[in-house]
Design an enzyme around this catalytic site. Structure first.
Site, PDB file in Angstrom:
ATOM      1  N   LYS A 188      -4.649   4.881  -7.249  1.00 43.72           N
ATOM      2  CA  LYS A 188      -5.193   5.157  -5.920  1.00 43.72           C
ATOM      3  C   LYS A 188      -5.823   6.544  -5.909  1.00 43.72           C
ATOM      4  CE  LYS A 188      -5.473   4.071  -1.460  1.00 43.72           C
ATOM      5  NZ  LYS A 188      -4.410   4.588  -0.596  1.00 43.72           N
ATOM      6  N   HIS A 235       0.813  -1.218   0.000  1.00 41.14           N
ATOM      7  CA  HIS A 235       0.000   0.000   0.000  1.00 41.14           C
ATOM      8  C   HIS A 235       0.849   1.271   0.000  1.00 41.14           C
ATOM      9  CE1 HIS A 235      -2.667   3.104   1.654  1.00 41.14           C
ATOM     10  NE2 HIS A 235      -3.653   2.390   1.132  1.00 41.14           N
ATOM     11  N   ASP A 236       0.750   2.031  -1.094  1.00 41.46           N
ATOM     12  CA  ASP A 236       1.270   3.406  -1.183  1.00 41.46           C
ATOM     13  C   ASP A 236       2.768   3.547  -0.891  1.00 41.46           C
ATOM     14  OD1 ASP A 236      -1.309   4.074  -1.763  1.00 41.46           O
ATOM     15  OD2 ASP A 236      -1.589   5.462  -0.106  1.00 41.46           O
TER      16      ASP A 236
END
Length: 295
Positions: free
Chosen positions: A123, A36-37
């Site tokens: 995202k 994630h990210d």
């Protein structure tokens, strides 16, 4: 308004992790890994040579390698370099222009660069499910468990986990493969996930579960707590009947044990209704195939 400078802190240890209300077993054949990210833009707020980021990246690299070996699909989230005001909307109020102000920092950090068979999702909001095909991909792959690691714990990681739960996808947050604004934020995010949405575990837990999905004391504790309406004050030596555990739940547990080759029957469980006693019985009654049960 940007994120600001972030400092390193000690990652939570296994003994500090909150007890999860659910005891879902990690099942590699049903799982997807979400990194994630982990873009340079977000990592840069920790400064150069951050011990925290070095640890998290190292653990994510190992986690990804193990998932690949098990045939687990790997998915990344990455904010785009171009985001209109309509796309960012309230994010502008909260965080300013964000990544579009530093488009050169779009790539995922080097050691975690996506491979050709990985999936990179655009995202748009805190949750990785928002305006993305993640739910559809998981459905197409026949998978309903989501392993999550990356940044930031109390924002996208936690809210993706909650969103997964709301979609009947079981989230597993890997606590020591996650970074946050602060240690307090990190622990708060873990507590919320453990209490309301999924399981919190360590990289070591994932490795052990994939190698040996047998019974553990922690797993037994999680199963029992999941059977009770109010287990906040429950200790391992407490009488479970006093906490409302009924005979139907005990019978179900006995049947599950016997299916796994652990010869503990309903009558024995009913006569010794505490986690301490049940674990003693399970440990003693384990067959050779399940004798190496990890604490």
């Amino acid at each position: 308004m940007s994120i600001g400078n972030l400092t390193s802190y000690p990652l939570p240890s296994a003994s500090e992790l909150p007890e999860s209300r659910v005891a879902w077993p990690f099942q590699p054949e049903r799982a997807v890994l979400l990194i994630h990210d982990m873009q340079e833009y977000f990592v840069a707020f920790y400064g150069t040579d951050s011990p925290l980021i070095e640890q998290v990246v190292r653990k994510l690299v190992e986690l990804k390698a193990r998932c690949k070996a098990l045939g687990i699909p790997v998915v990344y989230t990455a904010q785009p370099t171009e985001q209109s005001d309509e796309d960012r909307a309230l994010l502008n109020d909260m965080w300013g222009r964000g990544l579009p102000a530093r488009p050169e920092r779009y790539p995922v950090v080097g050691p975690l660069s996506p491979e050709i068979d990985d999936t990179v999702l655009t995202k748009w909001r805190y949750s990785a499910f928002h305006r993305s095909p993640l739910a559809d991909l998981m459905r197409d792959w026949g998978r309903d468990q989501l392993l999550i690691g990356g940044i930031y714990g109390h924002i996208g990681v936690m809210q993706t986990a909650v969103d997964a739960f709301m979609r009947d996808v079981k989230p597993f947050v890997v606590a020591d493969a996650t970074a946050d604004f602060s240690r307090e934020d990190h622990l708060t995010a873990l507590r919320i996930v453990a209490r309301t949405a999924g399981r919190v575990l360590t990289l070591e837990d994932v490795v052990a579960a994939a190698a040996d999905p047998g019974w553990t004391r922690a797993g037994l504790r999680g199963r029992v707590r999941g059977m009770l309406l109010d287990a906040d004050e429950l200790r391992d030596d407490d009488n479970l009947v006093d906490f409302g555990l009924d005979s139907v739940a005990m019978l179900g547990l006995a049947e599950e044990l016997q299916r796994d080759g652990i010869r503990v029957d309903f009558a024995t469980l009913a006569a010794n209704p505490s986690i301490d006693e049940w674990w003693r019985l399970i440990d003693a009654a384990s067959t050779p195939a399940t004798s190496e049960i990890h604490e």
